[in-house]
Design a protein around this motif. Structure first.
Motif, PDB file in Angstrom:
ATOM      1  N   ILE A 718      36.773  29.934  42.215  1.00 44.88           N
ATOM      2  CA  ILE A 718      37.228  30.548  43.650  1.00 44.88           C
ATOM      3  C   ILE A 718      37.462  29.299  44.535  1.00 44.88           C
ATOM      4  N   LEU A 719      38.768  29.146  45.003  1.00 42.72           N
ATOM      5  CA  LEU A 719      39.061  28.126  45.828  1.00 42.72           C
ATOM      6  C   LEU A 719      38.235  28.253  47.173  1.00 42.72           C
ATOM      7  N   ASP A 720      38.700  29.547  47.722  1.00 37.17           N
ATOM      8  CA  ASP A 720      38.253  30.019  49.020  1.00 37.17           C
ATOM      9  C   ASP A 720      37.236  31.076  49.000  1.00 37.17           C
ATOM     10  N   LEU A 721      36.012  30.797  49.390  1.00 36.97           N
ATOM     11  CA  LEU A 721      34.931  31.762  49.138  1.00 36.97           C
ATOM     12  C   LEU A 721      35.283  32.901  50.109  1.00 36.97           C
ATOM     13  N   LYS A 722      36.049  32.756  51.225  1.00 35.92           N
ATOM     14  CA  LYS A 722      36.443  33.873  52.240  1.00 35.92           C
ATOM     15  C   LYS A 722      37.170  34.754  51.530  1.00 35.92           C
ATOM     16  N   THR A 723      37.796  34.696  50.198  1.00 40.49           N
ATOM     17  CA  THR A 723      38.437  35.912  49.618  1.00 40.49           C
ATOM     18  C   THR A 723      37.595  36.856  48.933  1.00 40.49           C
ATOM     19  N   ILE A 724      36.282  36.544  48.726  1.00 39.77           N
ATOM     20  CA  ILE A 724      35.583  37.346  48.087  1.00 39.77           C
ATOM     21  C   ILE A 724      34.534  38.291  48.751  1.00 39.77           C
ATOM     22  N   ASN A 725      34.038  39.469  48.317  1.00 37.69           N
ATOM     23  CA  ASN A 725      33.389  40.182  48.692  1.00 37.69           C
ATOM     24  C   ASN A 725      32.190  40.635  47.748  1.00 37.69           C
ATOM     25  N   ILE A 726      31.088  40.422  48.206  1.00 35.00           N
ATOM     26  CA  ILE A 726      30.008  40.040  47.296  1.00 35.00           C
ATOM     27  C   ILE A 726      29.453  41.324  46.598  1.00 35.00           C
ATOM     28  N   LEU A 727      30.045  42.437  47.252  1.00 32.44           N
ATOM     29  CA  LEU A 727      29.556  43.775  46.719  1.00 32.44           C
ATOM     30  C   LEU A 727      30.562  44.316  45.401  1.00 32.44           C
ATOM     31  N   ASN A 728      31.741  43.575  45.338  1.00 27.69           N
ATOM     32  CA  ASN A 728      32.334  43.830  44.176  1.00 27.69           C
ATOM     33  C   ASN A 728      32.919  42.701  43.531  1.00 27.69           C
ATOM     34  N   PHE A 729      32.196  41.486  43.659  1.00 26.99           N
ATOM     35  CA  PHE A 729      32.447  40.114  42.895  1.00 26.99           C
ATOM     36  C   PHE A 729      32.128  40.437  41.434  1.00 26.99           C
ATOM     37  N   HIS A 730      32.897  39.902  40.597  1.00 28.49           N
ATOM     38  CA  HIS A 730      32.646  40.019  39.164  1.00 28.49           C
ATOM     39  C   HIS A 730      31.481  39.451  38.707  1.00 28.49           C
ATOM     40  N   PRO A 731      31.535  38.151  38.874  1.00 27.79           N
ATOM     41  CA  PRO A 731      30.017  37.439  38.359  1.00 27.79           C
ATOM     42  C   PRO A 731      28.769  38.174  39.028  1.00 27.79           C
ATOM     43  N   PHE A 732      28.895  38.527  40.262  1.00 28.97           N
ATOM     44  CA  PHE A 732      27.641  39.324  40.841  1.00 28.97           C
ATOM     45  C   PHE A 732      27.397  40.434  40.195  1.00 28.97           C
ATOM     46  N   GLN A 733      28.490  41.287  39.888  1.00 28.14           N
ATOM     47  CA  GLN A 733      28.243  42.735  39.118  1.00 28.14           C
ATOM     48  C   GLN A 733      27.597  42.393  38.034  1.00 28.14           C
ATOM     49  N   GLU A 734      27.948  41.389  37.340  1.00 22.81           N
ATOM     50  CA  GLU A 734      27.631  41.090  35.845  1.00 22.81           C
ATOM     51  C   GLU A 734      26.103  40.981  35.850  1.00 22.81           C
ATOM     52  N   SER A 735      25.741  40.090  36.591  1.00 20.33           N
ATOM     53  CA  SER A 735      24.220  39.660  36.988  1.00 20.33           C
ATOM     54  C   SER A 735      23.453  40.680  37.653  1.00 20.33           C
ATOM     55  N   GLY A 736      23.870  41.764  38.025  1.00 19.42           N
ATOM     56  CA  GLY A 736      23.095  42.865  38.792  1.00 19.42           C
ATOM     57  C   GLY A 736      22.884  42.544  40.213  1.00 19.42           C
TER      58      GLY A 736
END
Length: 797
Positions: A718-736
């Protein structure tokens, strides 16, 4: 409730006590009655003692009593052989009002007659023959129905009393000697007697002397059992003459059917009589009244033939006098039958009802008669419009015989206005129901809620139905109770009270609600207080905002007073309205007041032109673009160089003055340099912090981050972290992590937890990271507004 096989209507269940020592006869009654009237519930009693015990234990609707009974019976302290006659005397001693039907053996009619004299409702001779029990059951049912009706009449006695007191017209009751026993309020008002005075009067005190004989004749006739309707003259306490239309009937003593009094209802027709007399006095005067009246007047003979038809009648109906004279009134009126789908007047068909009314009026002993008021609809022959008329028929004396006068009034506009009033009332009711302002109506003492709209109910957490009948005090706090009690006492004493005041209520949940109440009393036609209404406005939020504003004001004043810069305001007249301590110190005004001074007194003469130009810009609503270097003069006459910024003070979209900030140039320059250095150091520190950080809002969106965070999460591509939402970010979902972050943001867990997780990138590499959450609080709303997540790389051996 049961239904007789031969009767379509349901029969109400009735409880009957059967008293007889003959068990066989009682069993026979129960069996036969069950076939004839299943609504009867028969309870047997085989002796007088058992009957008395059952009557003391429960209520019955009828008593069947045999004459011959076993044992003895005590009545009025004396012992008698037990029989039906002495048992009925015992019933009277016990004040039992249940109807009694006497049952005797063959040849005991004399005993049955004595029972009837003691109050028995009927009697039967014991027989066993076809139709006997059916006849007996029918008679019992009729007796019970009369008893039930009597009970209902007794219950309505109170309502009748209220109707008697408040009915329109004069109502009075005389005894058989003509003495006044009771009167209603209208009687006392018109005759100007007090209630105590009325109890000492007879008909002679209210009869006009010349009509005294007629009053006596009427009273004697009624005492002989006749109902009388007469027009008699009367006089008030102050000798004012009244013409009364009296309808009176005898009052009977129920048991002996003898006349014990007279009930009279009278209407004051003095004005009608005067009007009629005016018509009788003179033919010419009569003609002028008829011709000039704005009401339609039709004069007829006793056969209904039209003799006179005034211009107003022509305007109302469209018929001229030439069209109508000499014709029967019903023939003319029949041509005025209204039309239209919304018009249905069965009574008006052919208008023969007018003939019936005329015949009612010309009864010989009823001359002159009071007007008979009618209301009917017509269609004008002139313009074809449907109209509503109000008319009255009355008898007038004439040298050529009695005449019938019909006076018509067009009340179409009045009826339309009444309809509009009803519709307005409906709209007003709808407005009350839907208004966001609460409306609360209570009894005058506040002990009973009679009406609340939805706004009040919702404000306190109830439905309107739940609040009806409940005292208003049950919904108020302790402070509110004291306030209501104080105002209620003042209102009942007639003292002047404030109509708007604060009042604290209690929500169903226990939460206190601050309101502002505007209340007033509702009076009846006599000026008596009957109810209180109040408009309730919830000011809880308003008070909270006011408190916040006051706190903010105090806070801002504290800031202004503690500012190192000078600050002052001036009005449109360039007079100083406020100044903080720093300005007074800067300009040396320790002992001299600045308030009220002209702002030009603060500047040397050579600055006045520039100051005037600047102040004019502020009065035009323009604010300064930048700080200006201006020379002030102190109270001691020394010049001071200062940096000045000013903005207009806008009130109601108009400049009412200006706010001026004054800074010492040296101090300002030093502070700018210092802040610039600090800002640069802070930015360098944050940007080069070895730990990564993310700032997220309450929706999980990244709103800021540093380079270290970008590097620690570089595997996400991800080039700009402002484009993500930690509640539906795929790597975060995979890790719980998503679940843990959601619990954190929704505050299901505390922000003190450290979240550790292993994130796997696209190449299968593991990234062991630790997150430290820190909540950021909104001090005004007193809740978490956003979060800082500090990210640390966990080193593994």
């Amino acid at each position: 409730m049961t239904t007789h096989p031969h009767v379509t209507r349901p029969l109400k269940e009735a409880k009957i006590l059967a008293i007889d020592d003959d068990e066989w006869f009682i069993r026979l009654i129960i069996k036969k009655f069950n076939d004839v009237d299943p609504g009867f519930q028969i309870t047997p009693a085989y002796s007088a003692k058992e009957a008395i015990e059952k009557l003391q234990a429960e209520k019955f609707d009828c008593i069947l009593c045999d004459h011959k009974l076993p044992g003895t019976l005590t009545v009025s302290g004396k012992i008698f052989p037990s029989d039906g006659i002495h048992l009925m005397r015992k019933f009277g001693e016990m004040k039992i009002d249940t109807p009694v039907i006497f049952i005797t053996g063959q040849g005991s009619e004399e005993i049955a007659s004595e029972a009837l004299q003691l109050g028995a409702s009927g009697y039967f001779i014991k027989r066993v023959q076809p139709g006997y029990f059916s006849l007996m059951a029918t008679s019992i049912r009729q007796t019970i129905d009369r008893y039930w009706l009597q009970q209902e009449l007794q219950k309505s006695e109170g309502r009748y009393k209220d109707l008697f007191e408040n009915a329109a017209g004069l109502i009075f009751i005389l005894d058989s000697e003509g003495n006044l026993q009771e009167t209603n309020k209208d009687f006392l008002t018109i005759y100007e007697f007090s209630l105590e005075e009325s109890k000492t009067l007879s008909y002679e005190n209210i009869a006009y002397p010349d009509d005294l004989v007629k009053w006596k004749e009427m009273i004697d006739s009624i005492c002989n059992g006749n109902t009388e309707s007469r027009i008699l003259r009367s006089q008030t306490k102050n000798a004012q003459v009244l013409h009364l239309d009296i309808t009176a009937r005898p009052i009977y003593w129920k048991k002996t059917q003898t006349v014990t009094g007279i009930q009279a209802i009278a209407r004051d027709i003095t004005q009608q009589v005067k009007t009629q007399q005016a018509l009788i006095d003179s033919e010419e005067k009569h003609r002028k009244i008829v011709e000039g009246s704005i009401e339609g007047i039709i004069i007829m003979d006793q056969e209904g033939i039209i003799l006179d038809w005034n211009p107003a009648a022509t305007i109302i109906t469209g018929f001229s006098a030439e069209d109508t004279l000499g014709k029967p009134i019903w023939d003319i009126m029949s041509q005025l039958k209204p039309i239209g789908d919304d018009v249905t007047f069965e009574e008006n068909e052919n208008f023969f009802w007018i003939r019936d009314k005329i015949q009612d009026l010309v009864i010989p002993d009823r001359i002159p008669q009071i007007p008979k008021f009618l209301e009917y609809h017509i269609k004008s022959v002139k313009d074809g419009t449907n109209r509503i008329l109000e008319a009255n028929l009355s008898v007038i004396e004439h040298s050529k015989g009695h005449r019938i006068a019909m006076v018509m009034r067009d009340i179409t506009a009045k009826k339309m206005a009444e309809q509009e009033t009803k519709e307005y009332a409906k709209r007003f009711q709808s407005l009350i129901e839907q208004t966001p302002i609460g409306v609360w109506v209570t009894s005058i003492d506040g002990e009973k809620t009679t009406y609340v709209n939805d706004s009040v109910a919702q404000l306190l957490g109830y439905s309107p139905h739940e609040m009806i009948g409940i005292p208003v005090l049950d919904f108020t706090s302790s402070n509110g109770v004291k306030k209501i009690q104080e105002i209620t006492q003042m209102r009942l004493k007639g003292e002047s009270i404030e109509d708007t005041y604060p009042l604290e209520f209690v929500h169903r949940s226990g939460k206190k609600i601050s309101t502002r109440v505007t209340a007033a009393a509702i009076k009846n036609g006599n000026g008596e207080l009957i109810e209180t209404y109040g408009f309730i406005r919830d000011v809880t939020e308003e008070l909270r905002r006011k408190k916040e504003l006051q706190t903010t004001k105090e806070f801002l004043e504290s800031i202004i007073d503690s500012m190192t810069d000078g600050l002052y305001t001036y009005d449109r007249n360039f007079k100083i309205t406020s100044a903080n301590p720093s300005l007074k110190k800067m300009l040396g005004y320790k002992k001299h007041k600045l308030i009220g001074k002209s702002i030009f007194d603060l500047f040397p003469t050579y600055e006045h032109a520039r100051v005037k130009e600047l102040t004019q810009e502020r009065m035009n609503g323009k604010k300064s673009d930048d700080y200006l270097l201006v020379t002030y003069i102190t109270a001691q006459g020394e010049e001071v160089k200062a940096s000045v910024s000013s903005v207009p003070l806008i009130v109601d979209n108009k400049a009412a003055g200006a706010v001026v900030t004054v800074s010492d140039v040296t101090e300002q320059t030093r502070m700018k340099k210092y802040l610039k250095q600090v800002t640069k150091e802070y930015e360098t520190l944050v940007e080069n912090l070895p730990l990564g950080w993310l700032k997220i809002d309450n929706m999980g969106r990244v709103i800021a981050y540093n380079k270290s965070a970008q590097q620690l999460l570089r595997f996400t591509d991800i080039l700009d972290l402002k484009t993500i939402n930690i509640l539906n970010f795929h790597p975060f979902q995979e890790s719980g992590l998503t679940t843990q972050f959601r619990d954190l943001i929704y505050q299901k867990t505390t922000g003190e937890n450290i979240i550790t997780s292993i994130l796997v990138d696209n190449q299968g590499n593991q990234n062991h990271l630790r997150f430290y959450p820190f909540p950021i609080y909104d001090e005004i709303k007193l809740r978490v507004s956003s979060w800082f997540l500090i990210i640390e790389q966990v080193r593994t051996e």
